[in-house]
Design a protein around this motif. Structure first.
Motif, short mmCIF file in Angstrom:
data_model
loop_
_atom_site.label_atom_id
_atom_site.label_comp_id
_atom_site.label_asym_id
_atom_site.label_seq_id
_atom_site.Cartn_x
_atom_site.Cartn_y
_atom_site.Cartn_z
N MET A 83 1.08 -1.22 0.12
CA MET A 83 -0.03 -0.20 0.21
C MET A 83 0.48 1.40 -0.23
N ILE A 84 1.80 1.18 1.27
CA ILE A 84 2.79 1.84 1.23
C ILE A 84 3.37 2.52 -0.31
N GLY A 85 3.67 1.46 -1.17
CA GLY A 85 4.12 1.55 -2.99
C GLY A 85 3.25 2.35 -3.30
N ARG A 86 2.57 1.77 -3.42
CA ARG A 86 1.67 2.25 -4.77
C ARG A 86 1.01 3.93 -4.01
N LEU A 87 1.26 4.60 -3.03
CA LEU A 87 0.48 5.42 -2.07
C LEU A 87 2.23 6.46 -2.26
N VAL A 88 3.25 5.64 -2.74
CA VAL A 88 4.29 6.70 -3.66
C VAL A 88 4.07 6.93 -4.39
N ASN A 89 4.22 6.04 -5.06
CA ASN A 89 4.19 5.99 -6.33
C ASN A 89 3.36 6.78 -7.18
N PHE A 90 1.88 7.36 -6.44
CA PHE A 90 0.98 7.95 -6.71
C PHE A 90 1.69 9.57 -6.95
N PHE A 91 2.33 9.96 -5.75
CA PHE A 91 3.02 11.22 -5.78
C PHE A 91 4.02 10.94 -6.57
N GLY A 92 4.84 10.04 -7.51
CA GLY A 92 6.02 10.02 -8.22
C GLY A 92 5.93 9.76 -9.33
N ASP A 93 5.10 8.87 -10.00
CA ASP A 93 4.61 8.57 -11.46
C ASP A 93 4.39 9.85 -12.22
N THR A 94 4.69 10.25 -13.12
CA THR A 94 3.73 10.97 -14.07
C THR A 94 3.01 10.49 -14.68
N LYS B 263 0.09 12.85 -13.95
CA LYS B 263 -0.09 13.93 -13.04
C LYS B 263 -0.98 15.19 -13.26
N ARG B 264 -1.90 14.89 -14.12
CA ARG B 264 -3.67 15.57 -14.02
C ARG B 264 -4.24 15.29 -12.90
N LEU B 265 -3.75 13.44 -12.84
CA LEU B 265 -5.01 13.53 -11.31
C LEU B 265 -4.35 14.73 -10.14
N ARG B 266 -3.25 14.37 -9.74
CA ARG B 266 -2.37 15.33 -8.59
C ARG B 266 -3.11 16.68 -8.45
N TRP B 267 -2.97 17.46 -9.94
CA TRP B 267 -3.23 18.58 -9.80
C TRP B 267 -4.47 18.68 -9.76
#
Lengths: 84, 590
Positions: free
Chosen positions: A1-12, A15-19
């Motif tokens: 779970m931690i891996g996926r969470l961190v991946n969400f903030f790193g994977d390009t 990007k749109r979803l993060r915005w």
């Protein structure tokens, strides 16, 4: 779970979803700051809704520009081998 | 005193035992002793003290009150965490140094008199320097010597101040000092404290040396020296007005330099300067709430800053790089380190539910409550800067950002565990601030979780994030170093050496040439001349006089016949000459 969470903030890819997430969070904070009861205010600025948002944004911009200006124009930033 | 063992004594005993054992037993001891210290602190009650008489001075070796205990608690917790983080290292030296360092920090916070404090202070300087030297590279050794240079100078100032203070007041007990009565002693002691608190322009030793320390050593360094200085400031200089301005200035100073920094641990070091600024300002404000704020922020700071240094250290150890320009993309293989680091980052940035939120805001509120709106606002600017660097810039360029191609694994389990414990404290204190507030020196009448405080803080932080995202390109780290006040002694030393090798050497050579050449020839000629004068004139005169006297003596001796009639004849002839001559000449003329 931690891996996926961190991946969400790193994977390009996200990007749109993060915005979108950021915009939603900022909107919620502004709304909460408008609605929050202000009967007890320690500082004069506590009475101004949205103060934190404006002050935070302005502070950050000021810090970046003032620091880089001092660093470049004030002769603070030097080549790695300056002391050698 | 018998049923309570001083934490400093426990650490010293541990430091003596560590070199005698090896391997896993040594590692176990390096954890057991700090745990015993933690137990010992938990058994200590405020108000207890122990004193001995030494050379006519009463030495109060330990004196516990709530202020010393709050620092002792966090020092003990950090000793456990730091030694767990350093479990994997094989060098005995670093363990011993860390034990002596932490032990002497306990010595300072429990010291009831100035001389005990001084001894702890000095041991701290040397033990901590070892953690820098232990990196064993030329840069670290040079930085270590500069670190020692500054701290030895500070120690001398402190010693001078203490002696003057003792002679002036007759008291050797620590306690609030009075500017009006203290004079020189007051200022000497204050400056030595400000050096250890890294107050600009006396800050450069910290940002120069900490990034050069070993990965595990920097974790200890980030905890003890500056916070011991905060402790002695709270103890001896509460309400000193000048500290408010200095504290606010240093909070901003650290932020400005952090923008320019490319070395990950040096950036964190600048944020030690910035965060200690809040504590120094709190001491200067001097109200009960401000002093509580300074103490609680020191407590929270040791844990989150330790966590941040552990995170950056894990990256340096596993990736073998320390410059932000060379890092990036590590999130793929170090997600646990990312999350643990970010907990520390949220704590230092004072996000709600993290420890900084309940401690930092106490200082800012105390400033506002004391009608210091400017100080409160400037400290809030620094808060934005804290999140910008520690929470955004550093993790972005270290873990995310452009892909450096590095794929380092997670650090060893002991390092992750140590970071996990620190992270648990960062969240625990944020969620249950009462645990920390109960330890503070004064009763706490402060509620951090009000609606306005939460929404305002979130506004400041999240709009800082927005500005960061919009201005990201402007923040790209540059492959430079920043000149700080250590320039004065680094360039100053180079200038001194150039002066010594240049004009001073030329002058010396000239004197030697002059003396060896023209000077020496002249000397020889002069001495020959004086020899001739001595032999030809002085000696001749002396000899001549002596010879004349001898000749005269010989003549006289020949005149003496020893016959009475001869003497009688000469007497009569004399008388006739004396009496007869006037008769013949003088009277005749009349």
């Amino acid at each position: 779970m931690i891996g996926r969470l961190v991946n969400f903030f790193g994977d390009t890819r996200y990007k749109r979803l993060r915005w979108r997430l950021l915009v939603v969070v900022l909107g919620l904070i502004l709304i909460a700051d408008l609605l929050v009861p202000r009967h007890h205010s320690e500082h004069f600025w506590d009475a101004i809704p949205g103060w934190g948002a404006v002050f935070g944004f302005a502070s950050c911009v000021a810090i970046i520009f003032v620091s880089k200006f001092i660093g470049h124009k004030g002769g603070i930033m030097r080549d790695e081998g300056y002391y050698d | 005193m018998t049923e309570w063992l001083h934490p400093a004594m426990l650490m010293l005993l541990g430091a003596l035992l560590l070199p005698l054992i090896r391997g896993t037993v040594q590692k176990l001891l390096s954890l057991i002793v700090p745990l015993l210290v933690l137990y010992s602190v938990s058994q200590m009650e405020p108000g207890r003290s122990g004193a001995v008489a030494f050379a006519g001075i009463e030495l109060v070796l330990f004196q516990a009150d709530k202020l010393s205990l709050v620092f002792a608690w966090v020092f003990a917790i950090m000793s456990v965490i730091g030694n767990l983080y350093a479990w994997h290292i094989e060098g005995t030296g670093q363990r011993v140094a860390a034990f002596l360092y932490a032990g002497s920090a306990f010595g300072v916070v429990f010291a009831g008199d100035w001389l005990t404090l001084l001894i702890g202070w000095e041991v701290m300087a040397f033990a901590s320097a070892y953690l820098i030297f232990a990196s064993c590279n030329a840069k670290a050794v040079a930085a270590g010597f500069r670190y020692l240079l500054v701290h030895v100078a500070g120690g001398v100032l402190l010693f001078g101040g203490i002696v003057l203070h003792g002679l002036q007041t007759g008291s050797w007990l620590v306690g609030p000092l009075d500017a009006g009565q203290g004079g020189l002693a007051y200022w000497l002691i204050l400056v030595s404290f400000l050096i250890n608190a890294a107050v600009p322009p006396l800050n450069a030793w910290l940002t120069d040396a900490y990034p050069e320390a070993t990965v595990t050593g920097a974790v200890f360094l980030s905890a003890f020296t500056t916070k011991t200085a905060v402790y002695v400031l709270i103890r001896n200089y509460p309400g000193t007005e000048i500290l408010v301005g200095l504290g606010v200035a240093m909070a901003l100073y650290g932020v400005v330099f952090a923008v320019l920094e490319n070395d990950c641990r040096r950036l964190l070091a600048y944020h030690i300067v910035s965060q200690v600024g809040y504590m120094v300002a709190g001491v200067g404000i001097g109200t009960e709430m401000a002093l509580n704020g300074a103490a609680s922020h020191a407590f929270a700071h040791i844990l989150y800053k330790g966590l941040l240094f552990m995170g950056a250290g894990a990256v340096i150890m596993m990736a073998g790089r320390r410059k932000l320009t060379e890092l990036g993309g590590l999130y793929r293989t170090m997600p646990l380190t990312v999350v643990l680091y970010m907990i520390g980052a949220f704590a230092i940035s004072a996000f709600p539910l993290f420890s900084g939120f309940v401690s930092k805001s106490m200082v800012v509120s105390a400033a506002a409550g004391d009608h210091r709106a400017a100080a409160a606002l400037l400290l809030t600017v620094a808060s934005s800067g804290t999140f910008l660097h520690t929470g955004l810039k550093l993790p972005y360029y270290m873990f995310f950002g452009k892909d450096s191609g590095l794929r380092p694994p997670e650090p060893p389990l002991n390092m992750l565990l140590a970071m996990g414990i620190a992270a648990a404290f960062c969240i625990g204190i944020g969620v249950y601030p009462q645990i920390l507030y109960a330890l503070l020196p004064y009763p706490v009448d402060y509620q951090p979780y009000t609606g306005v405080h939460v929404t305002e803080s979130l506004g400041i932080l999240m709009f800082t994030l927005l500005a960061f995202v919009l201005l990201l390109k402007r923040l790209d780290p540059e492959d430079t170093i920043s000149l700080d006040t250590d320039w004065a002694y680094r360039r100053g030393a180079a200038l001194f050496m150039r002066l010594a090798k240049g004009p001073v050497l030329v002058w010396e050579q000239m004197l030697i040439t002059l003396a060896d050449g023209a000077g020496l020839r002249l000397m020889h000629r002069l001495s020959r001349l004086s020899l001739q004068v001595d032999l030809g004139v002085v000696d001749a005169l002396v000899n001549g006089v002596a010879e004349t006297a001898r000749q005269g003596g010989l003549v006289l001796r020949r005149l003496q016949t020893g016959v009475v009639s001869h003497y009688a004849f000469w007497i009569i002839a004399g008388l006739i000459a004396v009496l007869g001559l006037p008769l013949v000449t003088g009277i005749g003329a009349r």
